[in-house]
Design a protein around this motif. Structure first.
Motif, PDB file in Angstrom:
ATOM      1  N   GLY A   1      -9.352   1.166  -4.858  1.00 49.50           N
ATOM      2  CA  GLY A   1      -9.211   2.159  -5.903  1.00 49.50           C
ATOM      3  C   GLY A   1      -9.659   3.515  -5.374  1.00 49.50           C
ATOM      4  N   GLU A   2      -8.837   4.531  -5.537  1.00 45.00           N
ATOM      5  CA  GLU A   2      -9.078   5.809  -4.873  1.00 45.00           C
ATOM      6  C   GLU A   2     -10.171   6.649  -5.519  1.00 45.00           C
ATOM      7  OE1 GLU A   2      -5.255   7.685  -4.662  1.00 45.00           O
ATOM      8  OE2 GLU A   2      -4.564   6.384  -3.022  1.00 45.00           O
ATOM      9  N   HIS A   3     -10.645   6.260  -6.708  1.00 45.94           N
ATOM     10  CA  HIS A   3     -11.639   7.079  -7.407  1.00 45.94           C
ATOM     11  C   HIS A   3     -13.012   6.430  -7.451  1.00 45.94           C
ATOM     12  CE1 HIS A   3      -8.505   9.880  -8.511  1.00 45.94           C
ATOM     13  NE2 HIS A   3      -7.786   8.906  -9.020  1.00 45.94           N
ATOM     14  N   ASP A   4     -13.273   5.519  -6.541  1.00 51.98           N
ATOM     15  CA  ASP A   4     -14.599   4.915  -6.428  1.00 51.98           C
ATOM     16  C   ASP A   4     -15.484   5.879  -5.640  1.00 51.98           C
ATOM     17  OD1 ASP A   4     -16.876   3.403  -5.849  1.00 51.98           O
ATOM     18  OD2 ASP A   4     -15.747   1.553  -5.555  1.00 51.98           O
ATOM     19  N   PRO A   5     -16.561   6.418  -6.246  1.00 55.34           N
ATOM     20  CA  PRO A   5     -17.384   7.389  -5.518  1.00 55.34           C
ATOM     21  C   PRO A   5     -18.317   6.746  -4.498  1.00 55.34           C
ATOM     22  CG  PRO A   5     -18.312   7.015  -7.691  1.00 55.34           C
ATOM     23  CD  PRO A   5     -17.019   6.245  -7.639  1.00 55.34           C
TER      24      PRO A   5
ATOM     25  N   ARG B   1      -4.162   0.149   1.791  1.00 57.29           N
ATOM     26  CA  ARG B   1      -3.351   0.537   0.648  1.00 57.29           C
ATOM     27  C   ARG B   1      -4.257   1.204  -0.387  1.00 57.29           C
ATOM     28  NH1 ARG B   1       0.051   0.048   3.770  1.00 57.29           N
ATOM     29  NH2 ARG B   1       1.766  -1.465   3.853  1.00 57.29           N
ATOM     30  N   GLY B   2      -4.122   2.501  -0.570  1.00 52.37           N
ATOM     31  CA  GLY B   2      -4.837   3.164  -1.654  1.00 52.37           C
ATOM     32  C   GLY B   2      -4.219   2.784  -2.988  1.00 52.37           C
ATOM     33  N   VAL B   3      -5.065   2.604  -3.988  1.00 49.02           N
ATOM     34  CA  VAL B   3      -4.584   2.290  -5.331  1.00 49.02           C
ATOM     35  C   VAL B   3      -4.858   3.508  -6.214  1.00 49.02           C
ATOM     36  CG1 VAL B   3      -4.693   0.698  -7.280  1.00 49.02           C
ATOM     37  CG2 VAL B   3      -5.133  -0.146  -4.952  1.00 49.02           C
ATOM     38  N   PRO B   4      -3.830   4.331  -6.480  1.00 48.96           N
ATOM     39  CA  PRO B   4      -4.039   5.531  -7.307  1.00 48.96           C
ATOM     40  C   PRO B   4      -4.460   5.157  -8.732  1.00 48.96           C
ATOM     41  CG  PRO B   4      -1.933   5.610  -6.133  1.00 48.96           C
ATOM     42  CD  PRO B   4      -2.444   4.207  -6.014  1.00 48.96           C
ATOM     43  N   ASP B   5      -5.151   6.094  -9.369  1.00 50.96           N
ATOM     44  CA  ASP B   5      -5.556   5.942 -10.771  1.00 50.96           C
ATOM     45  C   ASP B   5      -6.412   4.699 -10.978  1.00 50.96           C
ATOM     46  OD1 ASP B   5      -4.083   8.257 -11.553  1.00 50.96           O
ATOM     47  OD2 ASP B   5      -2.261   7.063 -11.529  1.00 50.96           O
ATOM     48  N   ALA B   6      -7.184   4.352  -9.970  1.00 49.65           N
ATOM     49  CA  ALA B   6      -8.101   3.216 -10.065  1.00 49.65           C
ATOM     50  C   ALA B   6      -9.419   3.623  -9.437  1.00 49.65           C
ATOM     51  CB  ALA B   6      -7.536   1.981  -9.360  1.00 49.65           C
ATOM     52  N   ALA B   7     -10.512   3.036  -9.944  1.00 51.46           N
ATOM     53  CA  ALA B   7     -11.837   3.316  -9.406  1.00 51.46           C
ATOM     54  C   ALA B   7     -12.373   2.054  -8.731  1.00 51.46           C
ATOM     55  CB  ALA B   7     -12.761   3.831 -10.506  1.00 51.46           C
ATOM     56  N   HIS B   8     -13.562   1.614  -9.105  1.00 51.65           N
ATOM     57  CA  HIS B   8     -14.206   0.527  -8.375  1.00 51.65           C
ATOM     58  C   HIS B   8     -13.512  -0.820  -8.566  1.00 51.65           C
ATOM     59  CE1 HIS B   8     -17.378  -1.607  -6.336  1.00 51.65           C
ATOM     60  NE2 HIS B   8     -17.606  -2.374  -7.380  1.00 51.65           N
ATOM     61  N   TRP B   9     -12.867  -1.024  -9.703  1.00 53.65           N
ATOM     62  CA  TRP B   9     -12.195  -2.297  -9.992  1.00 53.65           C
ATOM     63  C   TRP B   9     -10.686  -2.082 -10.065  1.00 53.65           C
ATOM     64  CZ3 TRP B   9     -16.866  -1.101 -12.464  1.00 53.65           C
ATOM     65  CH2 TRP B   9     -17.919  -2.013 -12.253  1.00 53.65           C
ATOM     66  N   PRO B  10      -9.987  -1.955  -8.928  1.00 53.89           N
ATOM     67  CA  PRO B  10      -8.533  -1.739  -8.981  1.00 53.89           C
ATOM     68  C   PRO B  10      -7.798  -2.895  -9.639  1.00 53.89           C
ATOM     69  CG  PRO B  10      -9.237  -2.271  -6.749  1.00 53.89           C
ATOM     70  CD  PRO B  10     -10.479  -2.037  -7.546  1.00 53.89           C
TER      71      PRO B  10
ATOM     72  N   GLN C   1      -5.580  -1.078 -12.271  1.00 49.73           N
ATOM     73  CA  GLN C   1      -4.160  -1.069 -11.880  1.00 49.73           C
ATOM     74  C   GLN C   1      -3.776  -2.467 -11.386  1.00 49.73           C
ATOM     75  OE1 GLN C   1      -2.041   1.364 -12.378  1.00 49.73           O
ATOM     76  NE2 GLN C   1      -3.582   2.780 -13.151  1.00 49.73           N
ATOM     77  N   PRO C   2      -3.690  -3.442 -12.286  1.00 47.35           N
ATOM     78  CA  PRO C   2      -3.440  -4.817 -11.838  1.00 47.35           C
ATOM     79  C   PRO C   2      -2.093  -5.008 -11.152  1.00 47.35           C
ATOM     80  CG  PRO C   2      -3.327  -4.646 -14.240  1.00 47.35           C
ATOM     81  CD  PRO C   2      -3.902  -3.354 -13.747  1.00 47.35           C
ATOM     82  N   ALA C   3      -1.057  -4.296 -11.582  1.00 51.48           N
ATOM     83  CA  ALA C   3       0.255  -4.478 -10.957  1.00 51.48           C
ATOM     84  C   ALA C   3       0.241  -4.002  -9.509  1.00 51.48           C
ATOM     85  CB  ALA C   3       1.325  -3.742 -11.755  1.00 51.48           C
ATOM     86  N   ALA C   4      -0.362  -2.836  -9.265  1.00 54.29           N
ATOM     87  CA  ALA C   4      -0.442  -2.321  -7.905  1.00 54.29           C
ATOM     88  C   ALA C   4      -1.306  -3.223  -7.028  1.00 54.29           C
ATOM     89  CB  ALA C   4      -1.001  -0.901  -7.910  1.00 54.29           C
ATOM     90  N   THR C   5      -2.385  -3.761  -7.595  1.00 51.26           N
ATOM     91  CA  THR C   5      -3.245  -4.654  -6.830  1.00 51.26           C
ATOM     92  C   THR C   5      -2.514  -5.963  -6.524  1.00 51.26           C
ATOM     93  OG1 THR C   5      -5.159  -3.687  -7.956  1.00 51.26           O
ATOM     94  CG2 THR C   5      -5.513  -5.757  -6.783  1.00 51.26           C
ATOM     95  N   ALA C   6      -1.751  -6.454  -7.491  1.00 53.81           N
ATOM     96  CA  ALA C   6      -0.951  -7.670  -7.263  1.00 53.81           C
ATOM     97  C   ALA C   6       0.063  -7.434  -6.142  1.00 53.81           C
ATOM     98  CB  ALA C   6      -0.242  -8.088  -8.548  1.00 53.81           C
ATOM     99  N   ALA C   7       0.645  -6.247  -6.095  1.00 56.31           N
ATOM    100  CA  ALA C   7       1.605  -5.955  -5.033  1.00 56.31           C
ATOM    101  C   ALA C   7       0.941  -5.977  -3.663  1.00 56.31           C
ATOM    102  CB  ALA C   7       2.252  -4.600  -5.288  1.00 56.31           C
TER     103      ALA C   7
END
Length: 291
Positions: free
Chosen positions: A243-247, A267-276, A280-286
């Protein structure tokens, strides 16, 4: 069943040397995908991801002392205990070359299992996790607080006061989940029950204390593994999806992990933080499907 609905699981209780581990198995095709959680949450962090992979053979489980697993263990954490719990699940279900998904501190567990059993792992997907030191690695302040042995008496007082503990958890949730608070999010579903217990389980505080106490000694051990070059010899495909927004466990940590493995993709997961897997479950599934 709608795609967003969690399918019915086959539930197992797998015995380990320190008690039983609760397992949810979702039958399906292909090599099993076995998902590990971190602290201080449980396997429910995958509730939004499982429906996205509904055709696959999936396994989630709660580490000992967390979620619906046993609370009778005697702590501190024994060396190799968490990898032993993962091994017990793989063996009890007769899984051949599963894909291991490691999130948070469940990532080092998956990696150490793969190092010990490289011929028994089909691949790994690493979600906002770490292995050893890296230049941008940070941990939530509350986790550092719990992990500092010099502050143990102060930690005792904080954990015993539900109001102070609540503020600490709320602060940590805001840092890990930028944006409006979600009353039905990870915090309410999988974190608060670990600290306050619920109608079915006592709190997970002894297990959380034990695992956080092992955080920095564990990193030193991981540094030794990195320096030995063993990760560079691990001949399994690895996808690193962050997840790209995990600080804390951020993009720099993802790039560090990428440098450790010979067969790794980032693979960066946009619009996701610590728990992609939640954001963003669909992107993580991909990302998992790539393996």
């Amino acid at each position: 069943m709608k795609k967003s609905e969690l399918p019915t699981a086959i539930e197992h209780q797998v015995m380990t040397i320190k008690g039983f581990v609760h397992v949810n198995e979702y039958p399906g095709d292909g090599p099993a995908v076995v998902m590990t959680h971190g602290f201080p949450d449980d396997s429910r962090i995958y509730n939004r991801l499982v429906p996205e992979l509904a055709s696959r053979h999936l396994v989630t489980f709660d580490f000992l002392g967390h979620g619906r697993s046993g609370r009778d263990a005697v702590w501190p954490l024994a060396s190799g205990q968490r990898e032993g719990e993962l091994a017990a699940v793989v063996d009890a279900l007769g899984l051949e070359k599963p894909i291991l998904v490691g999130h948070d501190i469940g990532g080092p567990v998956a990696i150490r299992y793969a190092l010990a059993h490289p011929d028994r792992v089909g691949g790994m997907v690493l979600l906002n996790t770490f292995f050893g030191d890296s230049p941008t690695l940070e941990f939530p302040e509350f986790i550092r607080f719990l992990a500092d042995a010099h502050l143990s008496r102060l930690v005792d007082e904080v954990l015993a006061d539900p109001d102070i503990l609540g503020w600490m958890l709320s602060y940590t949730d805001r840092m890990l989940n930028p944006g409006p608070p979600d009353p039905d999010g990870i915090g309410a579903l999988a974190i608060l029950p670990q600290f306050y217990g619920d109608q079915n389980q006592a709190s997970s505080i002894p297990a959380i204390r034990a695992w956080t106490a092992d955080l920095f000694p564990g990193i030193l051990e991981q540094n030794t593994q990195v320096a030995s070059g063993r990760l560079s010899q691990l001949d399994v495909p690895v996808t690193i999806a962050f997840g790209e927004h995990d600080p804390y466990l951020n993009g720099g940590v993802a790039q560090h992990l990428h440098s450790l493995f010979p067969m790794a993709l980032v693979r960066g997961v946009p619009d996701a933080a610590h728990w992609p897997q939640w954001d963003q479950p669909a992107a993580t599934a991909a990302a998992i499907a790539e393996i």
